[in-house]
Scaffold this motif. Structure first.
Motif, PDB file in Angstrom:
ATOM      1  N   LEU A   1       0.819  -1.215   0.000  1.00 48.86           N
ATOM      2  CA  LEU A   1       0.000   0.000   0.000  1.00 48.86           C
ATOM      3  C   LEU A   1       0.855   1.268   0.000  1.00 48.86           C
ATOM      4  O   LEU A   1       0.415   2.304  -0.504  1.00 48.86           O
ATOM      5  N   ARG A   2       2.084   1.199   0.518  1.00 43.49           N
ATOM      6  CA  ARG A   2       2.993   2.353   0.441  1.00 43.49           C
ATOM      7  C   ARG A   2       3.274   2.704  -1.011  1.00 43.49           C
ATOM      8  O   ARG A   2       3.454   3.870  -1.344  1.00 43.49           O
ATOM      9  N   GLU A   3       3.305   1.696  -1.863  1.00 48.00           N
ATOM     10  CA  GLU A   3       3.530   1.918  -3.294  1.00 48.00           C
ATOM     11  C   GLU A   3       2.440   2.798  -3.900  1.00 48.00           C
ATOM     12  O   GLU A   3       2.649   3.433  -4.929  1.00 48.00           O
ATOM     13  N   HIS A   4       1.281   2.838  -3.263  1.00 49.54           N
ATOM     14  CA  HIS A   4       0.145   3.615  -3.757  1.00 49.54           C
ATOM     15  C   HIS A   4      -0.132   4.856  -2.906  1.00 49.54           C
ATOM     16  O   HIS A   4      -1.173   5.499  -3.059  1.00 49.54           O
ATOM     17  N   GLY A   5       0.778   5.163  -1.987  1.00 53.26           N
ATOM     18  CA  GLY A   5       0.640   6.381  -1.192  1.00 53.26           C
ATOM     19  C   GLY A   5      -0.119   6.227   0.109  1.00 53.26           C
ATOM     20  O   GLY A   5      -0.604   7.218   0.667  1.00 53.26           O
ATOM     21  N   TYR A   6      -0.209   5.009   0.637  1.00 52.49           N
ATOM     22  CA  TYR A   6      -0.927   4.761   1.884  1.00 52.49           C
ATOM     23  C   TYR A   6       0.000   4.111   2.911  1.00 52.49           C
ATOM     24  O   TYR A   6       0.982   3.469   2.552  1.00 52.49           O
ATOM     25  N   THR A   7      -0.344   4.256   4.179  1.00 52.69           N
ATOM     26  CA  THR A   7       0.411   3.639   5.265  1.00 52.69           C
ATOM     27  C   THR A   7      -0.533   2.799   6.109  1.00 52.69           C
ATOM     28  O   THR A   7      -1.579   3.283   6.535  1.00 52.69           O
ATOM     29  N   VAL A   8      -0.150   1.552   6.333  1.00 50.42           N
ATOM     30  CA  VAL A   8      -0.876   0.690   7.254  1.00 50.42           C
ATOM     31  C   VAL A   8      -0.265   0.926   8.635  1.00 50.42           C
ATOM     32  O   VAL A   8       0.954   0.859   8.805  1.00 50.42           O
ATOM     33  N   TRP A   9      -1.127   1.217   9.598  1.00 49.06           N
ATOM     34  CA  TRP A   9      -0.705   1.438  10.979  1.00 49.06           C
ATOM     35  C   TRP A   9      -1.229   0.315  11.853  1.00 49.06           C
ATOM     36  O   TRP A   9      -2.300  -0.221  11.598  1.00 49.06           O
ATOM     37  N   ASN A  10      -0.479  -0.005  12.895  1.00 45.67           N
ATOM     38  CA  ASN A  10      -0.976  -0.922  13.916  1.00 45.67           C
ATOM     39  C   ASN A  10      -0.737  -0.273  15.268  1.00 45.67           C
ATOM     40  O   ASN A  10       0.179   0.525  15.445  1.00 45.67           O
ATOM     41  N   ARG A  11      -1.629  -0.583  16.199  1.00 44.57           N
ATOM     42  CA  ARG A  11      -1.518   0.016  17.524  1.00 44.57           C
ATOM     43  C   ARG A  11      -1.336  -1.073  18.564  1.00 44.57           C
ATOM     44  O   ARG A  11      -1.708  -2.228  18.349  1.00 44.57           O
TER      45      ARG A  11
ATOM     46  N   PHE B   1      -4.440  -7.844  16.957  1.00 44.66           N
ATOM     47  CA  PHE B   1      -3.780  -6.818  16.156  1.00 44.66           C
ATOM     48  C   PHE B   1      -4.867  -5.871  15.674  1.00 44.66           C
ATOM     49  O   PHE B   1      -5.934  -6.306  15.230  1.00 44.66           O
ATOM     50  N   ALA B   2      -4.603  -4.568  15.782  1.00 48.22           N
ATOM     51  CA  ALA B   2      -5.597  -3.573  15.383  1.00 48.22           C
ATOM     52  C   ALA B   2      -4.887  -2.373  14.781  1.00 48.22           C
ATOM     53  O   ALA B   2      -3.740  -2.070  15.099  1.00 48.22           O
ATOM     54  N   GLY B   3      -5.607  -1.673  13.921  1.00 50.32           N
ATOM     55  CA  GLY B   3      -5.042  -0.477  13.316  1.00 50.32           C
ATOM     56  C   GLY B   3      -5.921   0.063  12.217  1.00 50.32           C
ATOM     57  O   GLY B   3      -7.122  -0.219  12.156  1.00 50.32           O
ATOM     58  N   TRP B   4      -5.291   0.817  11.310  1.00 53.87           N
ATOM     59  CA  TRP B   4      -6.008   1.509  10.248  1.00 53.87           C
ATOM     60  C   TRP B   4      -5.035   1.874   9.144  1.00 53.87           C
ATOM     61  O   TRP B   4      -3.842   1.602   9.245  1.00 53.87           O
ATOM     62  N   ILE B   5      -5.541   2.526   8.126  1.00 55.22           N
ATOM     63  CA  ILE B   5      -4.742   2.947   6.975  1.00 55.22           C
ATOM     64  C   ILE B   5      -4.960   4.447   6.778  1.00 55.22           C
ATOM     65  O   ILE B   5      -6.089   4.927   6.859  1.00 55.22           O
ATOM     66  N   THR B   6      -3.863   5.166   6.519  1.00 55.15           N
ATOM     67  CA  THR B   6      -3.956   6.596   6.231  1.00 55.15           C
ATOM     68  C   THR B   6      -3.171   6.902   4.958  1.00 55.15           C
ATOM     69  O   THR B   6      -2.443   6.043   4.454  1.00 55.15           O
ATOM     70  N   LEU B   7      -3.305   8.122   4.500  1.00 53.98           N
ATOM     71  CA  LEU B   7      -2.463   8.569   3.401  1.00 53.98           C
ATOM     72  C   LEU B   7      -1.025   8.681   3.891  1.00 53.98           C
ATOM     73  O   LEU B   7      -0.775   9.144   5.007  1.00 53.98           O
ATOM     74  N   ARG B   8      -0.103   8.295   3.061  1.00 53.07           N
ATOM     75  CA  ARG B   8       1.321   8.340   3.410  1.00 53.07           C
ATOM     76  C   ARG B   8       1.757   9.761   3.766  1.00 53.07           C
ATOM     77  O   ARG B   8       2.545   9.967   4.675  1.00 53.07           O
ATOM     78  N   ARG B   9       1.214  10.738   3.075  1.00 52.85           N
ATOM     79  CA  ARG B   9       1.603  12.134   3.319  1.00 52.85           C
ATOM     80  C   ARG B   9       1.180  12.614   4.713  1.00 52.85           C
ATOM     81  O   ARG B   9       1.655  13.632   5.190  1.00 52.85           O
TER      82      ARG B   9
END
Length: 183
Positions: A135-145, A152-160
């Protein structure tokens, strides 16, 4: 109101999400709203719906449980993921559903990611790292908390928005990492 002439007009406008600036004391609810905007990029309607649900559940709660757990309940399978430690199938399914919001598919490196043999040969942290990289290749970041349990839990945001995501999470006391470095 006119727009600034150039980028230099923004230099001193850095926002401190920690609430340490005397003029900008953010409450928890405002920070959760910012978090929802970050995990729903380009979809303020969903963020607004989730924020309303979050507030409703927090107001109606008998005890004062963790606000992040309430948020996770509100965003699961729409804007976030939460899976048990060994549940590789659910992780793949949830990330596929989240990525589909932006018409993306994660290449898991196999022809059939639902194949039992594949699912038994990997674990959630491995899959999270793969999803993060793809997903980083497409400008997104997978996050885990840090859930402080066997999930395991988290979300995805824009890389910027990586720095903003880290600042908002820190202000809320949520320990997060990029998906390439699972808890």
């Amino acid at each position: 109101m006119s727009s600034p002439d150039n980028e230099s007009d923004y230099e001193d406008d850095a926002f401190d999400f920690s609430g340490n600036d005397d003029d900008e004391d953010l409450d928890e609810e405002t920070l959760f709203w910012q978090l929802l905007l970050l995990i729903n990029p380009g979809d303020e309607e969903t963020a607004l719906h989730q924020f309303g649900r979050f507030r409703e559940l927090r107001e109606g709660a008998d005890d004062d449980g963790e606000a992040i757990d309430t948020l996770q309940e509100v965003i699961d399978w729409t804007s976030g993921y939460r899976v048990e430690e060994g549940d590789t199938q659910s992780f793949i399914d949830s990330i596929a559903q989240l990525a589909a919001r932006w018409n993306l598919q994660v290449d898991w490196g196999v022809e059939d990611p639902t194949d039992d043999e594949f699912l038994q040969s990997v674990d959630v942290p491995e899959l999270m790292s793969t999803a993060h990289d793809r997903l980083r290749e497409h400008g997104y970041t997978v996050w885990n908390r840090d859930t402080r349990d066997d999930t395991f839990a988290g979300w995805i945001t824009l890389r910027r928005d990586d720095e903003t995501m880290q600042a908002v999470a820190a202000a809320l006391g949520i320990d997060i990492r990029p998906g390439s470095d699972a808890f």
